[in-house]
Design a protein around this motif. Sequence first.
Motif, mmCIF file in Angstrom:
data_model
loop_
_atom_site.group_PDB
_atom_site.id
_atom_site.type_symbol
_atom_site.label_atom_id
_atom_site.label_comp_id
_atom_site.label_asym_id
_atom_site.label_seq_id
_atom_site.Cartn_x
_atom_site.Cartn_y
_atom_site.Cartn_z
ATOM 1 N N ILE A 59 0.880 -1.182 0.000
ATOM 2 C CA ILE A 59 0.000 0.000 0.000
ATOM 3 C C ILE A 59 0.911 1.224 0.000
ATOM 4 C CG2 ILE A 59 -1.851 1.241 1.190
ATOM 5 C CD1 ILE A 59 -2.628 -1.389 2.553
ATOM 6 N N GLY A 60 0.942 1.942 -1.108
ATOM 7 C CA GLY A 60 1.823 3.117 -1.238
ATOM 8 C C GLY A 60 3.045 2.752 -2.060
ATOM 9 N N CYS A 61 2.936 2.964 -3.397
ATOM 10 C CA CYS A 61 3.994 2.501 -4.314
ATOM 11 C C CYS A 61 4.922 3.657 -4.688
ATOM 12 C CB CYS A 61 3.379 1.919 -5.577
ATOM 13 S SG CYS A 61 2.077 0.697 -5.267
ATOM 14 N N CYS A 90 -1.112 -4.745 -5.237
ATOM 15 C CA CYS A 90 -0.594 -3.450 -4.779
ATOM 16 C C CYS A 90 -1.674 -2.380 -4.904
ATOM 17 C CB CYS A 90 0.667 -3.048 -5.535
ATOM 18 S SG CYS A 90 0.419 -2.719 -7.272
ATOM 19 N N CYS A 91 -1.448 -1.293 -4.179
ATOM 20 C CA CYS A 91 -2.438 -0.219 -4.117
ATOM 21 C C CYS A 91 -1.720 1.121 -4.070
ATOM 22 C CB CYS A 91 -3.264 -0.405 -2.847
ATOM 23 S SG CYS A 91 -4.272 1.023 -2.444
ATOM 24 N N ASP A 92 -2.212 2.064 -4.831
ATOM 25 C CA ASP A 92 -1.754 3.457 -4.717
ATOM 26 C C ASP A 92 -2.862 4.330 -5.252
ATOM 27 O OD1 ASP A 92 -0.316 6.060 -5.168
ATOM 28 O OD2 ASP A 92 1.385 4.861 -4.516
ATOM 29 N N CYS A 154 4.959 -1.399 8.682
ATOM 30 C CA CYS A 154 4.542 -0.022 8.425
ATOM 31 C C CYS A 154 5.741 0.902 8.518
ATOM 32 C CB CYS A 154 3.476 0.413 9.434
ATOM 33 S SG CYS A 154 2.861 2.075 9.088
ATOM 34 N N GLU A 155 5.868 1.724 7.521
ATOM 35 C CA GLU A 155 7.001 2.655 7.503
ATOM 36 C C GLU A 155 6.981 3.605 8.704
ATOM 37 O OE1 GLU A 155 9.782 3.368 6.653
ATOM 38 O OE2 GLU A 155 10.021 1.714 5.285
ATOM 39 N N LYS A 156 8.143 4.095 9.034
ATOM 40 C CA LYS A 156 8.258 5.145 10.035
ATOM 41 C C LYS A 156 7.922 6.461 9.381
ATOM 42 C CE LYS A 156 11.031 7.715 8.963
ATOM 43 N NZ LYS A 156 11.216 8.567 7.715
ATOM 44 N N ALA A 232 -3.897 11.089 -13.166
ATOM 45 C CA ALA A 232 -3.737 9.735 -12.593
ATOM 46 C C ALA A 232 -3.874 9.720 -11.072
ATOM 47 C CB ALA A 232 -2.374 9.165 -12.990
ATOM 48 N N LEU A 233 -3.923 10.910 -10.458
ATOM 49 C CA LEU A 233 -3.901 10.981 -8.986
ATOM 50 C C LEU A 233 -5.290 11.244 -8.419
ATOM 51 C CD1 LEU A 233 -2.138 11.264 -6.308
ATOM 52 C CD2 LEU A 233 -2.208 13.732 -6.763
ATOM 53 N N ASP A 234 -5.715 10.439 -7.454
ATOM 54 C CA ASP A 234 -6.969 10.691 -6.730
ATOM 55 C C ASP A 234 -6.606 11.574 -5.525
ATOM 56 O OD1 ASP A 234 -9.258 10.631 -5.175
ATOM 57 O OD2 ASP A 234 -9.655 8.502 -5.539
HETATM 58 N N1 LIG Z 1 12.664 3.842 6.560
HETATM 59 C C1 LIG Z 1 13.211 4.763 5.806
HETATM 60 O O1 LIG Z 1 14.422 4.923 5.773
HETATM 61 C C2 LIG Z 1 12.331 5.637 4.967
HETATM 62 C C3 LIG Z 1 12.882 6.339 3.884
HETATM 63 C C4 LIG Z 1 12.017 7.106 3.101
HETATM 64 C C5 LIG Z 1 10.672 7.198 3.418
HETATM 65 N N2 LIG Z 1 10.182 6.525 4.502
HETATM 66 C C6 LIG Z 1 8.744 6.633 4.851
HETATM 67 O O2 LIG Z 1 7.967 6.001 3.864
HETATM 68 C C7 LIG Z 1 6.729 6.694 3.695
HETATM 69 C C8 LIG Z 1 6.557 7.058 2.220
HETATM 70 O O3 LIG Z 1 7.571 7.952 1.855
HETATM 71 P P1 LIG Z 1 7.982 8.151 0.320
HETATM 72 O O4 LIG Z 1 9.189 8.988 0.294
HETATM 73 O O5 LIG Z 1 8.015 6.828 -0.366
HETATM 74 O O6 LIG Z 1 6.726 8.989 -0.206
HETATM 75 P P2 LIG Z 1 6.083 9.048 -1.657
HETATM 76 O O7 LIG Z 1 5.246 10.260 -1.710
HETATM 77 O O8 LIG Z 1 7.141 8.835 -2.685
HETATM 78 O O9 LIG Z 1 5.170 7.732 -1.693
HETATM 79 C C9 LIG Z 1 3.970 7.592 -1.004
HETATM 80 C C10 LIG Z 1 2.964 6.908 -1.933
HETATM 81 O O10 LIG Z 1 1.778 6.611 -1.208
HETATM 82 C C11 LIG Z 1 0.670 6.886 -2.052
HETATM 83 N N3 LIG Z 1 -0.548 7.065 -1.248
HETATM 84 C C12 LIG Z 1 -0.987 8.164 -0.581
HETATM 85 N N4 LIG Z 1 -2.135 7.888 0.067
HETATM 86 C C13 LIG Z 1 -2.444 6.597 -0.216
HETATM 87 C C14 LIG Z 1 -3.506 5.724 0.143
HETATM 88 N N5 LIG Z 1 -4.510 6.117 0.945
HETATM 89 N N6 LIG Z 1 -3.506 4.471 -0.341
HETATM 90 C C15 LIG Z 1 -2.511 4.030 -1.163
HETATM 91 N N7 LIG Z 1 -1.481 4.815 -1.545
HETATM 92 C C16 LIG Z 1 -1.434 6.069 -1.068
HETATM 93 C C17 LIG Z 1 1.074 8.120 -2.821
HETATM 94 O O11 LIG Z 1 0.307 8.324 -3.963
HETATM 95 C C18 LIG Z 1 2.550 7.809 -3.098
HETATM 96 O O12 LIG Z 1 2.721 7.114 -4.315
HETATM 97 C C19 LIG Z 1 6.785 7.919 4.615
HETATM 98 O O13 LIG Z 1 6.070 7.673 5.787
HETATM 99 C C20 LIG Z 1 8.268 8.078 4.897
HETATM 100 O O14 LIG Z 1 8.548 8.652 6.145
HETATM 101 C C21 LIG Z 1 10.981 5.743 5.252
#
Ligand SMILES: NC(=O)c1ccc[n+]([C@@H]2O[C@H](COP(=O)([O-])OP(=O)(O)OC[C@H]3O[C@@H](n4cnc5c(N)ncnc54)[C@H](O)[C@@H]3O)[C@@H](O)[C@H]2O)c1
Length: 448
Positions: A59-61, A90-92, A154-156, A232-234
Amino acid sequence: MQLERGNLSRRGFMQRSLAGLAGAGIPVWFGKDLVAAAEQAQAQAQNVSGTNTIKVGLIGCGGQGNDDAGTNLRNARGMARIPGVRFVACCDVDRERRETFARSIHPGETLPHTGDFRELLARQDVDAVLIATPDHWHALTAIAAMRAGKDVYCEKPLTLTVEEGKALVRVARATNKRLQTGSQQRTEFNGRFRMAAELVRNGRVGRVRSIECRVGDNPLGGPFQVTQPPAALDWDFWMGPTPRCDYVREKCHYTFRWWYEYSGGKMTDWGAHHLDSAQWILNMDTGGPTEVEATSEPPRAQPNCYTCHPHFVVTYKYPGDVTVRCQSRGENGLRIEGEDGKWIFVARNKLEASDPRIISEPLPANAIRLPVHLFQTRNFIECVRNRQQPICNVEVGHRSCTVCHIGNIAIRTGQRLHWDAEHERFVDNAAANQMLGREMRAPWRLDA
Ligand SMILES: NC(=O)c1ccc[n+]([C@@H]2O[C@H](COP(=O)([O-])OP(=O)(O)OC[C@H]3O[C@@H](n4cnc5c(N)ncnc54)[C@H](O)[C@@H]3O)[C@@H](O)[C@H]2O)c1
């Protein structure tokens, strides 16, 4: 630390790995455990059969979703690179991003994909989910996933608010699901943060007086332009539980980090790593500070400018007369000060001490040692299989994130705040307590 032994003999693998680690400043006494863990991971991989495949949904690509999943084949920490793991959906909310991931994670295959995480969670073939959305979606998606019977990576930062963290802990307990927080400093970076924690906990710098966590400045930016969201973005789904607003590109992919509406700036972006390490070093995983205050510079006041404070120094008092300072300036990493001028500095690529022997001399056989894991993702998959608790389980992730959130509340109120870690409340401060949670935009609510 790579896992592949290839054609090397056991001895050859050990020697090559230790030499590589020594080149990275890791002494042999410490590196041996890392190499043993790599060997164990290889042995376990050979025992995985097709019948116990763990099926994962992403979830979140975005950037981190692809990194955690392992879209890049050379990325050893990627979940898809772990034997016995398959991504199945997958979902985004961004169609282009989910389509790209769906085509690229397992070459030659296209995964089913959706823009609504509830559809992914309804799939019976998903055992576990990897959540890498922006922070404002972490708690809602993780709670729904656990309720749907899935384990969660789950990401931080685990949450956007303290109340979300408390809800996550409750749901993880009630559903008996495993949750790993993606703050990987307890596992990765050749074990440097674990070594720092072990050295400190075994008294190498004497009594700890202070820890300085340097997390970087937040960017000053804006006012940014309001435009139409990409087709492409909701955008409405992206905003989800946060207040509705016009689309501004800089609020969305990646740069959501610099808006309090969606994240917490560097206090949570890097604080979720370094304050987690500080809590680990201090052996405070189930506790926290007693006091917090901050100085900061304000962000730009016009609409559509980044809302996070660009520079800040947040000072926490911990039990035992320990000061932890989280500041935006200085070389990224943690500096731990002890007695008699002794210190350790640890960063992802560096470990230094006031005296090199603090690091080079092996710890005695009866020393306090901490769990050895090579990658956050691998530890999660092991726990999905063996039902143990992951190294950054829901309580750990929540408590570390709480330290970040109360730091941001100190920045935003400009007050000295007294924190009751046991009851997870500020003492005698209704306005600050109000900031421990946030209202969610309907139909979303923190239902836990
Ligand atoms: N552990 C690490 O070292 C590390 C490094 C970078 C980012 N992160 C964490 O990862 C997370 C994402 O960061 P990122 O840089 O990849 O951001 P990003 O904006 O590149 O990716 C986030 C994705 O989630 C999608 N999204 C938003 N709402 C959604 C929903 N309801 N359902 C499905 N998809 C949804 C967005 O469209 C986007 O594609 C953040 O919380 C960030 O803190 C962690």
